[in-house]
Scaffold this motif. Sequence first.
Motif, PDB file in Angstrom:
ATOM      1  N   ILE A  51       2.036  -7.043   5.517  1.00 59.93           N
ATOM      2  CA  ILE A  51       2.199  -5.897   4.632  1.00 59.93           C
ATOM      3  C   ILE A  51       3.681  -5.740   4.336  1.00 59.93           C
ATOM      4  O   ILE A  51       4.521  -5.750   5.244  1.00 59.93           O
ATOM      5  CB  ILE A  51       1.610  -4.592   5.217  1.00 59.93           C
ATOM      6  CG1 ILE A  51       1.769  -3.449   4.195  1.00 59.93           C
ATOM      7  CG2 ILE A  51       2.236  -4.226   6.569  1.00 59.93           C
ATOM      8  CD1 ILE A  51       0.973  -2.205   4.533  1.00 59.93           C
ATOM      9  N   MET A  52       4.007  -5.636   3.068  1.00 62.98           N
ATOM     10  CA  MET A  52       5.388  -5.427   2.635  1.00 62.98           C
ATOM     11  C   MET A  52       5.607  -3.956   2.326  1.00 62.98           C
ATOM     12  O   MET A  52       4.829  -3.340   1.599  1.00 62.98           O
ATOM     13  CB  MET A  52       5.685  -6.253   1.375  1.00 62.98           C
ATOM     14  CG  MET A  52       6.052  -7.696   1.632  1.00 62.98           C
ATOM     15  SD  MET A  52       6.397  -8.553   0.059  1.00 62.98           S
ATOM     16  CE  MET A  52       7.709  -7.524  -0.620  1.00 62.98           C
ATOM     17  N   SER A  53       6.677  -3.392   2.869  1.00 61.51           N
ATOM     18  CA  SER A  53       7.034  -1.997   2.584  1.00 61.51           C
ATOM     19  C   SER A  53       8.538  -1.911   2.354  1.00 61.51           C
ATOM     20  O   SER A  53       9.287  -1.431   3.195  1.00 61.51           O
ATOM     21  CB  SER A  53       6.608  -1.097   3.751  1.00 61.51           C
ATOM     22  OG  SER A  53       6.927   0.253   3.484  1.00 61.51           O
ATOM     23  N   PRO A  54       8.998  -2.373   1.182  1.00 64.18           N
ATOM     24  CA  PRO A  54      10.441  -2.383   0.900  1.00 64.18           C
ATOM     25  C   PRO A  54      10.923  -1.083   0.261  1.00 64.18           C
ATOM     26  O   PRO A  54      11.656  -1.082  -0.737  1.00 64.18           O
ATOM     27  CB  PRO A  54      10.579  -3.565  -0.063  1.00 64.18           C
ATOM     28  CG  PRO A  54       9.278  -3.584  -0.798  1.00 64.18           C
ATOM     29  CD  PRO A  54       8.222  -3.044   0.135  1.00 64.18           C
ATOM     30  N   CYS A  58       0.849  -1.197   0.000  1.00 59.07           N
ATOM     31  CA  CYS A  58       0.000   0.000   0.000  1.00 59.07           C
ATOM     32  C   CYS A  58       0.882   1.244   0.000  1.00 59.07           C
ATOM     33  O   CYS A  58       1.634   1.474   0.955  1.00 59.07           O
ATOM     34  CB  CYS A  58      -0.924  -0.002   1.223  1.00 59.07           C
ATOM     35  SG  CYS A  58      -2.041   1.414   1.320  1.00 59.07           S
ATOM     36  N   ALA A  59       0.798   2.031  -1.061  1.00 59.60           N
ATOM     37  CA  ALA A  59       1.606   3.252  -1.151  1.00 59.60           C
ATOM     38  C   ALA A  59       1.122   4.099  -2.313  1.00 59.60           C
ATOM     39  O   ALA A  59       0.525   3.592  -3.267  1.00 59.60           O
ATOM     40  CB  ALA A  59       3.084   2.913  -1.344  1.00 59.60           C
ATOM     41  N   ALA A  60       1.386   5.393  -2.233  1.00 60.58           N
ATOM     42  CA  ALA A  60       1.125   6.280  -3.362  1.00 60.58           C
ATOM     43  C   ALA A  60       2.181   6.038  -4.438  1.00 60.58           C
ATOM     44  O   ALA A  60       3.280   5.566  -4.153  1.00 60.58           O
ATOM     45  CB  ALA A  60       1.151   7.735  -2.912  1.00 60.58           C
ATOM     46  N   THR A  76       1.055  -8.037  10.034  1.00 59.89           N
ATOM     47  CA  THR A  76       2.482  -8.107  10.368  1.00 59.89           C
ATOM     48  C   THR A  76       3.306  -7.294   9.375  1.00 59.89           C
ATOM     49  O   THR A  76       3.242  -7.532   8.169  1.00 59.89           O
ATOM     50  CB  THR A  76       2.962  -9.565  10.367  1.00 59.89           C
ATOM     51  OG1 THR A  76       2.280 -10.288  11.394  1.00 59.89           O
ATOM     52  CG2 THR A  76       4.465  -9.649  10.601  1.00 59.89           C
ATOM     53  N   PRO A  77       4.099  -6.317   9.846  1.00 60.36           N
ATOM     54  CA  PRO A  77       4.883  -5.487   8.931  1.00 60.36           C
ATOM     55  C   PRO A  77       6.245  -6.101   8.598  1.00 60.36           C
ATOM     56  O   PRO A  77       6.996  -6.485   9.488  1.00 60.36           O
ATOM     57  CB  PRO A  77       5.084  -4.178   9.721  1.00 60.36           C
ATOM     58  CG  PRO A  77       4.304  -4.328  10.997  1.00 60.36           C
ATOM     59  CD  PRO A  77       4.142  -5.800  11.219  1.00 60.36           C
TER      60      PRO A  77
END
Length: 428
Positions: A318-321, A245-247, A349-350
């Motif tokens: 949630i993946m935020s690489p 999830c990101a712009a 889980t982040p």
Amino acid sequence: MTIKKLITSIIPISLIPKLKSVYYFRYTLNKYFKGINYKRLTPKEIYNREIKNFDLLIYDTIFPSLISGFRYAEFNALLHAFKNVKIIVNPIDYQVLNQKPETHTTDIELLRKTHPISHKKIFAGTVKDIKNAKFFYCIFLNNIYDSLDYLEKNKINFIFTLYPGGGFDTKDEVALKKLKSVLSSKYFRGVIVTQQFTEDFIVKNYNCPKDKILNIFGCIIPQNSINVTRSRHYNNSMTLNVCFCAAKYTEIGADKGYDIFIETAKILASKGHNIHFNVVGGYDSKVISIEGYEKFFTFHGYKKYEELQSIFLEQDIIMSPNRPFILNLGSFDGFPLGAVVEAALNGVTPIVTDELKQNTVFSKDEIIIVKPDTEEIVMKIEELISKPKLLNLFSENAQKKFREIYNDSYQLDKRIDFIKKHVYDTSN
């Protein structure tokens, strides 16, 4: 009847310059055309809408959009905390979030229904309208710099929040000149930072006095998920749901690590895992081809903040690489992203990156920090697939810690006290 006669028949011409609120003026005309006998505004009503001298003046470029949840929460809180306050909004950044300009009018109407106090204090305008105020506040470097000439012209003291993004770039000469101008202004009274990296940067490079800095890790968020009950508990008989999830600011979302997410997804799907990937934000199947893997993906597009909960309650990871210095040479994201915060509050889980070592609050059993490396992330996810109890433990630990850090009592109260201290300081 001419337009001039029509307007002056509703409102005395002497009062028209005082009606700064575009929305209120439109509302008046709408009532006229509907055949309602609208009364003339009394001096008291004019005063309530356009007070001569405000204790606090706020400026923003996207409020009250619900997509920018942290701003929606912060500004509503400030508009409630101060009686003699208004916010000037020039909605030029709606296009950044792929929103049509007319969406701002819809958001204003929703604000009237949900936050009537805030609605009475919002005015359409530009930085040229920054005047008649004791104190000023805004967020992001670009906004405070754009306001600076008018603050100095009208001798208004100010505080701002220096969030990552919004023009703050640690390598760009233009950005650094902007920051220097702001921090060296005689009307600068304080800055709120949300990362230790930011505080260290402005102290080292601009000799910013530490007593003018309020360092609060994180940001203000809407509290709709702060006490949510999560019923989902992953086990091996279930499909593992992984989300991103990101712009979208770059062609393939490399700054947010979307390319890493897609590569990771393809590897995990090709290995035969019972897994599904959900994408929220400005991405679709064409940004990076998922040919042959379409059945493993769902693309949700941009969502308003309050719409995220129903999605996140069904996600496991949630993946935020994300990676620094991709969008621009010196640009970087805050840690963690706002979407990660909302997901963790809902028990997701982040798995995140932290290349600038910004984490100062989370332990290794509350958040999984990785390199922006596909192989390492695949390994971490496969470990969690094989150990459902470990995944659920991370979910519980993360949710508990994020509730503690992002509760209003931790985030909001300190900010309001900091601003009030300066607004009502008679020595300013």
